[in-house]
Design an enzyme around this catalytic site. Structure first.
Site, short mmCIF file in Angstrom:
data_model
loop_
_atom_site.label_atom_id
_atom_site.label_comp_id
_atom_site.label_asym_id
_atom_site.label_seq_id
_atom_site.Cartn_x
_atom_site.Cartn_y
_atom_site.Cartn_z
N HIS A 166 24.69 -13.34 3.87
CA HIS A 166 23.30 -13.05 4.35
C HIS A 166 22.56 -14.20 4.75
O HIS A 166 21.68 -14.05 5.47
CB HIS A 166 22.84 -12.10 3.36
CG HIS A 166 21.74 -11.24 3.84
ND1 HIS A 166 20.96 -11.54 4.75
CD2 HIS A 166 21.00 -10.24 3.29
CE1 HIS A 166 20.04 -10.37 5.01
NE2 HIS A 166 20.06 -9.88 4.00
N ASP A 386 33.76 -3.10 21.31
CA ASP A 386 35.05 -2.55 21.83
C ASP A 386 35.77 -3.98 21.88
O ASP A 386 35.58 -4.99 22.54
CB ASP A 386 34.93 -2.03 23.21
CG ASP A 386 36.21 -1.85 23.95
OD1 ASP A 386 37.42 -2.08 23.40
OD2 ASP A 386 36.27 -1.32 24.97
#
Length: 461
Positions: A166, A386
């Protein structure tokens, strides 16, 4: 749903380019430093099997595409480095782009199918094991990787769990990396949106920035000694049409010159359902915490593809009675609107100035408290990831930084749809499931229907 996870292989992924600068350092900015004590960010994607390749070929394709993507994000293959200064225990932290490598794990879940994950009302606990580095904190990644990918084979597909430190970036930055990885995996020659890696610092601050590592937070120490598992998680799907109805209902209670957004109406609807099913005294104050992207709110604004943390948080405060009033949907949404609008360059500067005075690091115990907490964004195109054989069947986020009252939102597979992962005790979640006012806006079991539809499509192929 008894199943076991078996690791097939573990490897390090390095930059594809041989000309990487292993001495390069990237300093952490103020928003990066604040999250050092928190969990890593995790996101997971469920895919059907590649229709034209065997799984070994897919694994090699994923490794190669990650390596090529790291050329644009060299910090993800590096490690954190900490320097202790000789002035009463201050530290500076930076990213050492040393190409130590990202972690790649290939595993299998014996006998587990996609519908086993998506069909139950509540997330099966085994899904947490599909994410790597779930027990790590951001500051620990001086030796641990800053990026880890775990590919778990299912009977009829795979789950790809991605974990990123993070301190390197917020969820918007993580989505940017995933989008770039997706483009490279599909063979795109040049990235459509290359990242901006240079960190932003407020004017007049010393470089590198220094922080103090807290040593006296007993509450946080106890939490880390005996970490609690994340609470029950349930995913609610809201269609574009239902969200439009909520927005119209909320705006109907407001003046004609004051309009709120679709996400604000949806979050108000969720907040009301949570409070309504907790049986809170009408006079008791309830809080809703949200995060605001400040990239476009600085002057000059940060580049839209700034890779780093650039978030601030605000809190909406109301009494339970105000929230649950018949006009509470519009009232709550308008209060959220006001909080977001309050993040001007001046208020952001004031927040930074206040933080620079004590350099306080966020802890999970203090960050959540009793508030309902929203994370993520419905603008993130998670179903656009994708990797060469079609869009994911479903998207989930991992257990990191989740607590009672956490809501994680992201876009659905259809434009305008929104998914919300809600973490609450089982009794409250069950009550929400019986709440007709809330459930009227929820789509039924859409994840399982998508799986069936996709299976039919593949059988046709």
């Amino acid at each position: 749903m008894a199943s076991s996870i078996r690791v097939i292989s573990t490897s390090n992924i390095h930059l594809a380019s041989q000309n990487s600068d292993s001495t390069r350092k990237i300093e952490l900015g103020p928003w990066d430093l604040q999250v050092l004590l928190l969990d890593l960010i995790q996101v997971g994607f469920v895919y059907h099997d590649h229709p034209h390749s065997n799984r070994d070929t897919v694994i090699q394709h994923l490794k190669a595409s990650i390596s090529s993507t790291l050329d644009y994000f060299p910090q993800l293959a590096g490690r954190l480095a900490v320097i202790e200064h000789d002035d009463y225990g201050t530290y500076s932290v930076f990213i050492h782009c040393n190409n130590a490598g990202a972690l790649f794990i290939h595993a299998t879940a014996e006998g587990l199918t996609i519908s086993d994950i998506l069909r139950p009302d509540y997330l099966p606990p085994i899904v947490w094991s599909f994410y790597p580095l779930t027990d790590a904190k951001n500051y620990e990644c001086t030796q641990k990787p800053l990026l880890a990918v775990k590919v778990t084979e299912l009977v009829d597909g795979m789950f790809i769990g991605v974990t990123i430190n993070h301190a390197l970036g917020d969820r918007k930055s993580i989505m940017h990396f995933l989008t770039c990885w997706s483009e490279i995996a599909r063979g795109v020659g040049l990235l459509s949106k290359p990242p901006t890696l240079q960190r932003w610092f407020p004017g007049g601050t010393e470089r590198p920035m220094r922080i103090r590592i807290p040593k006296d937070n007993e509450k946080e120490k106890e939490r880390l000694k005996s970490p609690l598992p994340p609470p029950q998680e349930r995913v609610f799907h809201f269609s574009k049409e239902k969200i439009a109805e909520l927005k119209a209902k909320a705006n109907a209670t407001l003046s004609s010159n004051y309009k709120i957004s679709s996400p604000q109406a949806l979050m108000a609807h969720l907040w009301r359902a949570i409070v309504r099913n907790q049986g809170i005294d009408p006079k008791e104050e309830v809080n809703f915490k949200l995060v605001v992207d400040i990239r476009p709110r600085l002057n000059p604004p940060l580049p839209p593809h700034y890779f780093g943390n650039a978030l601030d948080d605000g809190t909406v405060r109301m009494t339970a009675g105000e929230l649950l009033h018949q006009e509470g949907l519009g009232k709550a949404a308008s209060e959220m609107n006001k909080v977001v609008a309050s993040f001007t360059e001046e208020t952001i500067g004031s927040h930074l100035k206040s933080w620079l005075e004590d350099r306080r690091l966020l802890t999970i115990s203090e960050m959540f408290g009793d508030a309902v907490d929203m994370d993520g964004s419905p603008t993130f195109n998670v179903y656009g990831v994708d990797l060469g054989w079609g869009k994911p069947v479903a998207v989930r986020s991992g257990p990191g930084d989740k607590s009672n009252g956490t809501i994680t939102v992201f876009a659905g597979p259809e434009k305008g749809d929104v998914y919300a992962e809600v973490n609450l005790p089982y009794e409250i979640m069950e009550a929400m499931g019986r709440d007709s006012e809330f459930m009227d806006a929820v789509m039924p079991a859409v994840g399982f229907f998508i799986v069936k539809k996709m299976r039919s499509f593949r059988s046709y192929l």
